[in-house]
Design an enzyme around this catalytic site. Structure first.
Site, PDB file in Angstrom:
ATOM      1  N   VAL A  12       0.831  -1.206   0.000  1.00  0.00           N
ATOM      2  CA  VAL A  12       0.000   0.000   0.000  1.00  0.00           C
ATOM      3  C   VAL A  12       0.865   1.256   0.000  1.00  0.00           C
ATOM      4  CG1 VAL A  12      -1.796   1.268   1.231  1.00  0.00           C
ATOM      5  CG2 VAL A  12      -1.865  -1.234   1.179  1.00  0.00           C
ATOM      6  N   ASP A  31      11.836   2.971   5.412  1.00  0.00           N
ATOM      7  CA  ASP A  31      11.438   1.570   5.424  1.00  0.00           C
ATOM      8  C   ASP A  31      12.636   0.717   5.819  1.00  0.00           C
ATOM      9  OD1 ASP A  31      10.505  -1.162   4.497  1.00  0.00           O
ATOM     10  OD2 ASP A  31       8.831   0.037   3.758  1.00  0.00           O
ATOM     11  N   PHE A  33      12.570  -2.650   5.268  1.00  0.00           N
ATOM     12  CA  PHE A  33      12.478  -3.809   4.380  1.00  0.00           C
ATOM     13  C   PHE A  33      12.225  -5.122   5.116  1.00  0.00           C
ATOM     14  CE2 PHE A  33      15.222  -0.859   1.862  1.00  0.00           C
ATOM     15  CZ  PHE A  33      14.236  -0.522   0.947  1.00  0.00           C
ATOM     16  N   TYR A 139      -3.353  -7.438  16.625  1.00  0.00           N
ATOM     17  CA  TYR A 139      -3.155  -6.532  15.492  1.00  0.00           C
ATOM     18  C   TYR A 139      -4.210  -5.431  15.488  1.00  0.00           C
ATOM     19  CZ  TYR A 139      -3.590  -4.757  10.739  1.00  0.00           C
ATOM     20  OH  TYR A 139      -3.730  -3.934   9.647  1.00  0.00           O
ATOM     21  N   HIS A 185      -3.616 -12.905   1.810  1.00  0.00           N
ATOM     22  CA  HIS A 185      -4.789 -12.356   1.136  1.00  0.00           C
ATOM     23  C   HIS A 185      -5.276 -13.291   0.036  1.00  0.00           C
ATOM     24  CE1 HIS A 185      -3.562  -8.026   2.477  1.00  0.00           C
ATOM     25  NE2 HIS A 185      -3.989  -8.778   3.462  1.00  0.00           N
TER      26      HIS A 185
END
Length: 328
Positions: A12, A31, A33, A139, A185
């Site tokens: 995203v 980031d 990674f 989460y 997903h």
């Protein structure tokens, strides 16, 4: 605008960063990674590799930042049940560190990547923003805790913020799509079967109270999602914390997703029914009326065929090279 995007090498975050650079904004990505991919970082963005907790303050100290979009987080529900301490540290503590760095350096514009998991198992659908929040896993709990923290910072320190609660994000934007080492997903998992990287797809339950017996979920195209972040960033007001759901307002069943993947890929995609998973709701659909009315957000890529076609175009061009790299 000069913008900091945390987690900008993730699925995203990288799409949002790409859209921002295309619009002419100056984007700095932080980031580490741990889940992101270096190849997903937009060419026109500047990358600072490291943990948000360690480098956010020094990046913001450069000055001139007009806002922050915060994607960096741990996001696997199952893992959060097994390692809750990592989720409280990486999600909540990291965000508090970021909020303090923003306050220290006078950055008052924030968009936060939240989740539908804050609602838990809803009593009714479509889900609206005023429904009770009762997360069923760490989460979702960490994301909800962050929302509470953001609200307090807006009230005490004049922060202008928007939390965007996603439902099922899917699809791809050109050369950027889902390419995770651990995939959970449905659409990318089904497409992996079409590529021959999985033998079959499992459908968890075919006796749900839905038209075809399989669970129904709300899918939102990644490009529409990115548009919502830009709208939120451009309209935040000091001292105000807004919360919006992001979804299509409609839903597709697991069987419908599998059938569409068969149609788009031309592969038979074997599927097998497995027992229901504990805690899975039968139907999850978002009401995005609020963000539409207040910010003018209007998703235009809501049909399943468009979502799957874009995802397949990305997944199929990855080829064996990317998946081999992931295995090592």
């Amino acid at each position: 605008m000069k913008l900091l995007v945390t987690g900008g090498a993730g699925y995203v975050g990288s799409v949002c960063a790409q859209v921002l650079t295309e619009a002419g904004h100056e984007v700095v990505i932080v980031d580490n990674f741990s889940t992101g991919n270096p190849e997903a970082v937009p060419a026109r963005a500047r990358l600072v590799e490291g943990d948000v907790r360690d480098v956010a303050a020094q990046v913001l100290a450069e000055g001139g930042f007009d806002g922050v979009i915060h994607f960096a987080a741990r996001s696997l529900v199952g893992e959060s049940m097994e390692k809750p301490e990592e989720y409280w540290q990486h999600n909540v503590v990291t965000t508090l560190t970021l909020l303090d760095a923003m306050r220290e350096h006078g950055v008052t514009n924030l968009v936060f990547s939240s989740t539908a998991a804050t609602y838990g198992e809803p009593e009714q659908v479509p889900i609206t923003e005023d429904m009770p929040t009762a997360p069923t896993n760490p989460y979702g709990a960490t994301k909800l805790a962050i929302d509470y923290a953001i609200t307090s910072y807006t009230q005490a320190h004049g922060l202008g913020a928007t939390s965007l609660r996603y439902f099922n994000v899917a699809g791809a934007y050109g050369a950027i799509g889902e390419n995770r080492e651990i995939e959970t997903h449905l659409i990318p998992l089904v497409l992996q079967v079409a590529l021959g990287h999985r033998e079959k797809i499992f459908m968890f339950g075919d006796d749900w109270p839905t038209p075809d017996g399989t669970a129904v979920r709300d899918y939102i195209h990644i490009r529409d999602l990115a548009d919502a972040h830009v709208l939120a960033l451009e309209s935040n007001e000091p001292g105000t914390h807004r919360i919006y759901n992001l979804g299509s307002g409609d839903g597709y069943s697991v069987k419908q997703v599998v059938e569409m993947c068969r149609k788009v890929t031309g592969h038979p995609i074997p599927a097998e029914v497995a027992p229901r998973r504990a805690g899975d709701p039968a139907v999850l659909i978002a009401s995005s009326t609020k963000i539409g009315e207040e910010l003018g957000w209007n998703p235009t890529r809501t049909d399943l065929e468009t979502i799957v076609t874009d995802a397949w175009a990305f997944t199929s061009q990855l080829g064996e090279k990317a998946w081999s790299a992931k295995k090592h």
